[in-house]
Design a protein around this motif. Structure first.
Motif, PDB file in Angstrom:
ATOM      1  N   CYS A  96      37.900  32.870  50.391  1.00 25.86           N
ATOM      2  CA  CYS A  96      38.471  31.707  49.704  1.00 25.86           C
ATOM      3  C   CYS A  96      38.163  30.442  50.498  1.00 25.86           C
ATOM      4  CB  CYS A  96      39.980  31.886  49.552  1.00 25.86           C
ATOM      5  SG  CYS A  96      40.780  30.536  48.652  1.00 25.86           S
ATOM      6  N   LEU A  97      37.308  29.576  49.935  1.00 24.65           N
ATOM      7  CA  LEU A  97      36.918  28.346  50.628  1.00 24.65           C
ATOM      8  C   LEU A  97      38.042  27.315  50.554  1.00 24.65           C
ATOM      9  CD1 LEU A  97      33.241  27.945  49.359  1.00 24.65           C
ATOM     10  CD2 LEU A  97      34.012  28.930  51.515  1.00 24.65           C
ATOM     11  N   CYS A 113      39.235  28.191  45.303  1.00 25.59           N
ATOM     12  CA  CYS A 113      38.541  28.970  46.335  1.00 25.59           C
ATOM     13  C   CYS A 113      37.025  28.809  46.293  1.00 25.59           C
ATOM     14  CB  CYS A 113      38.891  30.455  46.256  1.00 25.59           C
ATOM     15  SG  CYS A 113      40.607  30.816  46.698  1.00 25.59           S
ATOM     16  N   GLY A 114      36.519  27.853  45.528  1.00 23.37           N
ATOM     17  CA  GLY A 114      35.079  27.710  45.366  1.00 23.37           C
ATOM     18  C   GLY A 114      34.464  26.542  46.118  1.00 23.37           C
ATOM     19  N   LYS A 115      33.146  26.535  46.139  1.00 24.99           N
ATOM     20  CA  LYS A 115      32.354  25.434  46.688  1.00 24.99           C
ATOM     21  C   LYS A 115      32.262  24.330  45.648  1.00 24.99           C
ATOM     22  CE  LYS A 115      27.637  24.390  48.273  1.00 24.99           C
ATOM     23  NZ  LYS A 115      26.274  24.954  48.478  1.00 24.99           N
ATOM     24  N   SER A 128      31.680  30.388  43.405  1.00 20.65           N
ATOM     25  CA  SER A 128      32.052  31.330  44.456  1.00 20.65           C
ATOM     26  C   SER A 128      31.404  32.674  44.174  1.00 20.65           C
ATOM     27  CB  SER A 128      33.576  31.490  44.527  1.00 20.65           C
ATOM     28  OG  SER A 128      33.933  32.564  45.389  1.00 20.65           O
ATOM     29  N   GLU A 130      32.335  35.425  45.534  1.00 18.80           N
ATOM     30  CA  GLU A 130      33.445  36.373  45.445  1.00 18.80           C
ATOM     31  C   GLU A 130      34.276  36.166  44.181  1.00 18.80           C
ATOM     32  OE1 GLU A 130      32.755  34.564  48.126  1.00 18.80           O
ATOM     33  OE2 GLU A 130      32.141  36.078  49.589  1.00 18.80           O
ATOM     34  N   LEU A 132      35.928  32.664  41.561  1.00 24.42           N
ATOM     35  CA  LEU A 132      36.978  31.660  41.506  1.00 24.42           C
ATOM     36  C   LEU A 132      38.294  32.334  41.132  1.00 24.42           C
ATOM     37  CD1 LEU A 132      35.026  28.886  39.573  1.00 24.42           C
ATOM     38  CD2 LEU A 132      35.390  29.032  42.050  1.00 24.42           C
ATOM     39  N   GLU A 236      31.276  30.681  38.332  1.00 27.08           N
ATOM     40  CA  GLU A 236      31.182  29.225  38.398  1.00 27.08           C
ATOM     41  C   GLU A 236      31.826  28.599  37.167  1.00 27.08           C
ATOM     42  OE1 GLU A 236      27.177  27.477  37.172  1.00 27.08           O
ATOM     43  OE2 GLU A 236      26.600  29.529  37.768  1.00 27.08           O
TER      44      GLU A 236
END
Length: 285
Positions: A96-97, A113-115, A128, A130, A132, A236
């Motif tokens: 989780c970003l 939790c995404g870029k 992500s 992994e 979102l 995404e």
């Protein structure tokens, strides 16, 4: 160091290799299954360390509690790192970003939790590998394409945060895409017909969100009331925006433009939901 504060975790690319020769040395116990929470306190392979860990609490030998087993020594270890703030562990915690400065500059309140990446005309993309996620659940892998209410609502959850005030709505150009692979994660229910007012309170694809919405009121699974259905994660979501003040929904509300400053400069009192443009000799369109 032992009992240290962890600010960045080693990534899945890290690896070690044992020396050749005789298994002759006492060793820390690590021969347990990755993810075995029952052996977290005694086995170095069970779970990722946490800040303040004490390595000396692990057992030695080949079982919890310790024994006299010996092994070959560790010849090398190769360490690679996740970005600061990214945790490791099982989904939904692992990978989780954090909502970083790039996200905040793009107006993202919750990056799921995404870029975060910029898109044209003030849009943004969240992605992500992994998946979102929000509040422990992923999103429905149905009804997520271009123009879906689910995709648009996810965009507004990201931009304004849960229970936020909506000042601009995500447009019909917004869309999401699910990851490939196994349908293995709990998800928010979104597999209903767009415009289904009867499922407005339980399904994320039914109707556009309104200010003060509470995402956690949606059901999880594949029906109102919830069930144990799992889906592929959301890889995404791409978010594009309508002008501030423009609402979405069925006609006559949806797509109604506000009587903005251009209209007022042209002497328009009621723009009839349209865009105002100047015409020669004091006219307007």
């Amino acid at each position: 160091g032992n009992k240290g504060t962890i600010t960045a975790y080693a990534s899945e690319d890290s690896w070690g290799a044992s020396a050749s020769g005789k298994a002759s040395q006492v060793h820390w116990y690590g021969n347990c299954r990755k993810g075995d929470t029952r052996q977290k306190s005694c086995c170095s392979n069970a779970m990722p360390l946490e800040s303040g860990f004490d390595w000396t609490k692990f057992s030695t030998g080949n079982r919890c509690g310790g024994d006299s087993d010996t092994d070959r020594t560790l010849r090398e270890v190769n360490c690679y790192w996740l970005p600061p703030g990214v945790k490791v562990g099982p989904w939904p915690i692992g990978g989780c970003l954090p909502n970083d400065s790039v996200c905040k500059q793009l107006g993202v309140t919750n990056n799921l939790c995404g870029k975060c990446e910029a898109l044209p005309n003030g849009g943004f993309k969240l992605s992500s590998k992994e998946g979102l996620r929000y509040d422990g659940a992923s999103f429905d892998d149905n009804q997520i394409g271009k123009g879906s209410n689910q995709a648009r609502n996810i965009c507004m959850l990201a931009k304004y945060g849960n229970k936020g005030t909506i000042t601009a709505y995500a447009s019909e150009d917004s869309w999401g895409a699910s990851a490939s692979g196994k349908a293995s994660q709990v998800h928010w229910y979104g597999n209903c017909r767009k415009g289904d007012t009867r499922q407005k309170s339980c399904c994320s694809n039914a109707m556009p969100l309104e200010s003060g919405f509470d995402w956690t009121k949606f059901s999880t699974g594949n029906r109102c009331g919830g069930d144990s259905d799992t889906d592929r994660t959301l890889r995404e979501v791409n978010c594009y925006w309508l002008p501030p003040g423009v609402k979405v929904g069925p006609w006559p509300i949806g797509g109604c433009l506000p009587n903005d400053s251009v209209c007022k400069q042209l002497g328009v009192t009621n723009n009839l939901c349209g865009k105002c443009e100047a015409l020669p000799n004091g006219g307007f369109k």
